[in-house]
Design a protein around this motif. Sequence first.
Motif, PDB file in Angstrom:
ATOM      1  N   VAL A 160       2.218  -5.806  31.943  1.00 47.82           N
ATOM      2  CA  VAL A 160       1.293  -4.949  32.698  1.00 47.82           C
ATOM      3  C   VAL A 160       1.212  -3.573  32.042  1.00 47.82           C
ATOM      4  O   VAL A 160       0.130  -3.022  31.842  1.00 47.82           O
ATOM      5  CB  VAL A 160       1.752  -4.832  34.169  1.00 47.82           C
ATOM      6  CG1 VAL A 160       0.951  -3.765  34.898  1.00 47.82           C
ATOM      7  CG2 VAL A 160       1.590  -6.170  34.873  1.00 47.82           C
ATOM      8  N   PHE A 161       2.368  -3.052  31.664  1.00 49.03           N
ATOM      9  CA  PHE A 161       2.396  -1.722  31.054  1.00 49.03           C
ATOM     10  C   PHE A 161       1.555  -1.683  29.772  1.00 49.03           C
ATOM     11  O   PHE A 161       0.714  -0.812  29.587  1.00 49.03           O
ATOM     12  CB  PHE A 161       3.839  -1.320  30.748  1.00 49.03           C
ATOM     13  CG  PHE A 161       3.958  -0.041  29.965  1.00 49.03           C
ATOM     14  CD1 PHE A 161       3.840   1.187  30.596  1.00 49.03           C
ATOM     15  CD2 PHE A 161       4.166  -0.066  28.596  1.00 49.03           C
ATOM     16  CE1 PHE A 161       3.936   2.364  29.875  1.00 49.03           C
ATOM     17  CE2 PHE A 161       4.256   1.108  27.871  1.00 49.03           C
ATOM     18  CZ  PHE A 161       4.142   2.323  28.508  1.00 49.03           C
ATOM     19  N   THR A 162       1.793  -2.665  28.875  1.00 50.41           N
ATOM     20  CA  THR A 162       1.072  -2.632  27.601  1.00 50.41           C
ATOM     21  C   THR A 162      -0.421  -2.887  27.794  1.00 50.41           C
ATOM     22  O   THR A 162      -1.224  -2.479  26.968  1.00 50.41           O
ATOM     23  CB  THR A 162       1.632  -3.672  26.614  1.00 50.41           C
ATOM     24  OG1 THR A 162       1.705  -4.939  27.271  1.00 50.41           O
ATOM     25  CG2 THR A 162       2.995  -3.282  26.118  1.00 50.41           C
ATOM     26  N   ALA A 163      -0.795  -3.559  28.894  1.00 48.84           N
ATOM     27  CA  ALA A 163      -2.224  -3.777  29.131  1.00 48.84           C
ATOM     28  C   ALA A 163      -2.885  -2.504  29.647  1.00 48.84           C
ATOM     29  O   ALA A 163      -3.969  -2.136  29.215  1.00 48.84           O
ATOM     30  CB  ALA A 163      -2.431  -4.908  30.139  1.00 48.84           C
ATOM     31  N   ILE A 164      -2.195  -1.807  30.561  1.00 51.93           N
ATOM     32  CA  ILE A 164      -2.788  -0.599  31.142  1.00 51.93           C
ATOM     33  C   ILE A 164      -2.861   0.521  30.111  1.00 51.93           C
ATOM     34  O   ILE A 164      -3.848   1.234  30.003  1.00 51.93           O
ATOM     35  CB  ILE A 164      -1.977  -0.148  32.371  1.00 51.93           C
ATOM     36  CG1 ILE A 164      -2.068  -1.197  33.472  1.00 51.93           C
ATOM     37  CG2 ILE A 164      -2.481   1.185  32.890  1.00 51.93           C
ATOM     38  CD1 ILE A 164      -1.140  -0.935  34.622  1.00 51.93           C
ATOM     39  N   ARG A 186      -3.800   1.601  24.492  1.00 51.85           N
ATOM     40  CA  ARG A 186      -3.991   2.445  23.324  1.00 51.85           C
ATOM     41  C   ARG A 186      -2.801   3.372  23.069  1.00 51.85           C
ATOM     42  O   ARG A 186      -2.761   4.082  22.079  1.00 51.85           O
ATOM     43  CB  ARG A 186      -5.257   3.292  23.480  1.00 51.85           C
ATOM     44  CG  ARG A 186      -6.516   2.478  23.337  1.00 51.85           C
ATOM     45  CD  ARG A 186      -7.741   3.375  23.584  1.00 51.85           C
ATOM     46  NE  ARG A 186      -8.715   2.678  24.415  1.00 51.85           N
ATOM     47  CZ  ARG A 186      -9.589   1.803  23.930  1.00 51.85           C
ATOM     48  NH1 ARG A 186      -9.616   1.535  22.660  1.00 51.85           N
ATOM     49  NH2 ARG A 186     -10.438   1.216  24.732  1.00 51.85           N
ATOM     50  N   GLY A 187      -1.824   3.380  23.999  1.00 48.63           N
ATOM     51  CA  GLY A 187      -0.702   4.305  23.864  1.00 48.63           C
ATOM     52  C   GLY A 187       0.250   3.901  22.751  1.00 48.63           C
ATOM     53  O   GLY A 187       0.277   2.750  22.326  1.00 48.63           O
ATOM     54  N   ILE A 188       1.031   4.872  22.296  1.00 39.98           N
ATOM     55  CA  ILE A 188       1.985   4.601  21.214  1.00 39.98           C
ATOM     56  C   ILE A 188       3.059   3.638  21.698  1.00 39.98           C
ATOM     57  O   ILE A 188       3.386   2.659  21.026  1.00 39.98           O
ATOM     58  CB  ILE A 188       2.627   5.915  20.730  1.00 39.98           C
ATOM     59  CG1 ILE A 188       1.549   6.809  20.101  1.00 39.98           C
ATOM     60  CG2 ILE A 188       3.724   5.629  19.701  1.00 39.98           C
ATOM     61  CD1 ILE A 188       2.027   8.202  19.798  1.00 39.98           C
ATOM     62  N   ILE A 235       5.952  -1.561  21.544  1.00 38.56           N
ATOM     63  CA  ILE A 235       6.474  -2.728  22.256  1.00 38.56           C
ATOM     64  C   ILE A 235       5.818  -4.002  21.743  1.00 38.56           C
ATOM     65  O   ILE A 235       6.470  -5.016  21.509  1.00 38.56           O
ATOM     66  CB  ILE A 235       6.222  -2.566  23.777  1.00 38.56           C
ATOM     67  CG1 ILE A 235       7.081  -1.436  24.324  1.00 38.56           C
ATOM     68  CG2 ILE A 235       6.529  -3.867  24.511  1.00 38.56           C
ATOM     69  CD1 ILE A 235       6.745  -1.048  25.746  1.00 38.56           C
ATOM     70  N   MET A 236       4.501  -3.953  21.537  1.00 40.96           N
ATOM     71  CA  MET A 236       3.805  -5.149  21.048  1.00 40.96           C
ATOM     72  C   MET A 236       4.319  -5.558  19.673  1.00 40.96           C
ATOM     73  O   MET A 236       4.475  -6.747  19.381  1.00 40.96           O
ATOM     74  CB  MET A 236       2.298  -4.882  20.970  1.00 40.96           C
ATOM     75  CG  MET A 236       1.600  -4.904  22.311  1.00 40.96           C
ATOM     76  SD  MET A 236       1.916  -6.402  23.227  1.00 40.96           S
ATOM     77  CE  MET A 236       0.951  -7.572  22.264  1.00 40.96           C
ATOM     78  N   THR A 237       4.571  -4.569  18.810  1.00 45.48           N
ATOM     79  CA  THR A 237       5.079  -4.887  17.480  1.00 45.48           C
ATOM     80  C   THR A 237       6.465  -5.510  17.570  1.00 45.48           C
ATOM     81  O   THR A 237       6.743  -6.530  16.931  1.00 45.48           O
ATOM     82  CB  THR A 237       5.126  -3.601  16.618  1.00 45.48           C
ATOM     83  OG1 THR A 237       3.864  -2.944  16.741  1.00 45.48           O
ATOM     84  CG2 THR A 237       5.394  -3.928  15.175  1.00 45.48           C
ATOM     85  N   LEU A 238       7.326  -4.884  18.388  1.00 46.49           N
ATOM     86  CA  LEU A 238       8.679  -5.413  18.533  1.00 46.49           C
ATOM     87  C   LEU A 238       8.671  -6.818  19.135  1.00 46.49           C
ATOM     88  O   LEU A 238       9.524  -7.647  18.810  1.00 46.49           O
ATOM     89  CB  LEU A 238       9.516  -4.481  19.416  1.00 46.49           C
ATOM     90  CG  LEU A 238       9.908  -3.150  18.783  1.00 46.49           C
ATOM     91  CD1 LEU A 238      10.730  -2.319  19.754  1.00 46.49           C
ATOM     92  CD2 LEU A 238      10.691  -3.382  17.504  1.00 46.49           C
ATOM     93  N   SER A 239       7.688  -7.073  19.996  1.00 48.05           N
ATOM     94  CA  SER A 239       7.673  -8.377  20.659  1.00 48.05           C
ATOM     95  C   SER A 239       7.472  -9.502  19.648  1.00 48.05           C
ATOM     96  O   SER A 239       7.859 -10.643  19.893  1.00 48.05           O
ATOM     97  CB  SER A 239       6.580  -8.424  21.718  1.00 48.05           C
ATOM     98  OG  SER A 239       5.319  -8.562  21.122  1.00 48.05           O
TER      99      SER A 239
END
Lengths: 324, 325
Positions: free
Chosen positions: B117-121, B124-126, B131-135
Motif C-alpha cells: 500500500v505504501f509503495t502504491a500511494i 514516485r517517492g524515493i 523498497i521496490m528495488t530491494l524487493s
Amino acid sequence: MTQPVLSVRDLVVEIPTRAGVLRPVDKVSYDLAAGEILGVVGESGAGKSMTGNAVIGLLDRPARITGGEVILQGERIDTLSDARMRRIRGRRIGMIFQDPLTSLNPLLPIGAQLAETIAEHLPVGRAEARARAVRALEEVGIPAAAERVNSYPHEFSGGMRQRVVIALALCAEPVLVIADEPTTALDVSVQAQIIALLKRLCRERGTAVILVTHDMGVIAEAADRVAVMYAGRLAELGPVAEVLQRPRHPYTEGLVGSMPMAAAGRARLHQIPGAMPRLGQLPPGCAFHPRCRYARAECQRDPGPTRADCDGRAACWFPVGARA
Amino acid sequence: MLAFVLRRVFQSAIVLLVVGLVAFSMFRFVGDPVDNMLGQERTQADIERLRADLGLDQPFPVQYYKFLRGAVQGNFGVSYRQGRPVATIIKERAPATLELAAVSGAFAILLGIGLGVFTAIRRRGIAANVIMTLSLIGVSLPTFLIGILLIYVFSVELDLLPSFGRGDTVMVGGWSTGFLTQSGLLALILPGITLGLYQMTLIMRLVRSEMLEVLRADYIRFARARGLRDRAINFRHAMKNTLVPVITVTGLQLGSIIAFAIITETVFQWPGVGLLFINAVQFVDIPVMAAYLMLISVMFVAINLVVDLLYFAIDPRLRVDGRTG
C-alpha cells in the motif's frame, strides 16, 4: 445580476508533453447564477470535461491550470491547497460522472457511501448521517429507500445507480454540481428520467449545474444557457433557445444542423466536413477555420472578436446572420 | 451458502484421496526400506520376514486401502526408522513448524500489505523506489541463501541471534511453544524472516500493482470528488478492493510457507516436520513420508476452502441470496 455562484475567468489548462505544451482548455470564461443550468457541448476532446475537472480541482497530472481564475461565491478556489480544496469538493461542488456502473464502490453498501460523505462534510453524528442518507435516496426516487440503503451497487440497475450517484453528489447540499455526461452510459429510455430528476432537484434547491454532454438534445431539454466548445476554446455562449434557433458561430450552426430534431423535414442531416484537429496540431487563428465554409484570411490570424452586433455570443470574424 | 461449503468439502475429500494415491504409489519407487532397516548381514529369509511384517508383500491396492483406513482413524502406521507411531512423532514436531509458519505468515502478510500500500500511494517517492528495488532481492534470491546470509550477518558477525534450533520451549497442554520464552522468540526471528521473505515481497508487489490499478478506478475518482479524506480513500475504498486477488495468492503462499519450511528447517536445524521429512526421505521411511504429504495436502485444501469463504466475506457480489433487483 447578483453575485454569480461560479465565475470562470480566462481559464487555461496545459499539459506539458515531450512534443510541447498542449492546451486542452484555452481562455474559457463563463458565469453561473444560482439555480442555473449551463450546458457545455462539444466533440470528444473539445475540453468540456477538462474544464469541469479544473473547476473542481481534479485534473489528472500532468495537466494543470496555468492561467485564469475560478471563483466560487466570491472566493478564488483555483489557488487553494489540496486540503482546503478537499473540503470544497462534495460540500460546495458536487460531481456526477458518466458511468454509474463504475462510479460506486462495489464493496460498500450505498448507504455507507452516502453516510461517509455526509459525515465528512456536515456536523452530524452517525445515526443522523444514516437518516439523511435514507432521505437523500428518497429524494432521488429510490423506492423503499429505508430498506435499499443497505444494498450494494450491483443490486441496482444502471438508471437506479445513476440516481444513487446523484444522491451522493447532492447529499451535502452543494451550491454547484458538475455533471459530466451523466446520461451517456444509460439507456435512452432512462436518460430523460435522469435529466428531469437532476433538473428538478437543482431547481428546488437553487443549485447551479454545469451539464457536460455531447448530446444537443439533452442541452435543449435541460439547460438554460449553452456553451459550445471547440478545440479547447469557447466558440459560442448564450441562452439555449437563441443559440439553437439562431446559431452565430459557424461551428454551432453545423452542430445544430446535425440535430435530427432541428432538421425535421429535411432529407439529410447536415454534416460538418472533416474532424476536430488534435491538440498538438491546432491550426493558427480560429481552430475551426479549416472546416469552416465562411473562412477567410483573417481567420488564420486570430480566433476573431465577439461582435456586439451578434449579441456578443460567438468568437468569430464572420458570425452567421451578420455577414458583412 | 451451506450447499457451497458442503460441495467444497466433498471436492476436498476427493482431492485428498487422489493426493494419497499419487503419494503412495510414488513411494514404491524411492527405494526399498528393507535395505536400510536390515544390516549387511541379512539373509533372504530376514528380508521376506520383514516384508511380511510391514505388509510390503501385499498387492498395492491392499496396501493403499490399509493406509487409508488407518489415516482416517489418525493412525499413519509406525515409523520404520524410529519404531514409534508416526502420528505421535508428527504431533511432537508439528508445533515447531506451525509456529514458524505462523511467524513467517504474519511477517509476510502484515509487512507485504503494508509496504504494498505504501509503495502504491507514494509511488514516485524515493523510499518507495528503494523498497521496490530491494524487493527484487527477496523475489530472486533462493531461500537457503537468504538463510545462510542472515546467519552470517546476525549470528556469526553480530552475534545477536541464535543460528539454529528453537531455543527453550514450554509445554502448554501437549503443545511445545517457543512463544513464551525469550530464547524461543529470538530463535524464531531469523528462520521466520528467511521463510517469509519471498512471500512478503511477492505479496507486496502484488498489493502494489493491484492498488495502483484500483486507484485509477472511477469510484476512487468519485470518492475524491466527494471530498473524502485520503486516508478514507486509500484504506476504506482502495485497499478493500485490492484484497480479493491478494487473498487468492496469499492463501496459496501460506500453504507453500508450510511446504517450503523443509528448506528453512534444514538450514536452521529447526526441529519441525520439514526436517523430519528430509530425514525420512534419506531413510525411505514410507509411513512418515506418506503422513507428511497427506498433512501438507490437508493444509492446502483447508486454506483453499478458507480463501473461498473469505471471498464471500469481502465481495458482496458473490453473495447470491435472492436480494438482487
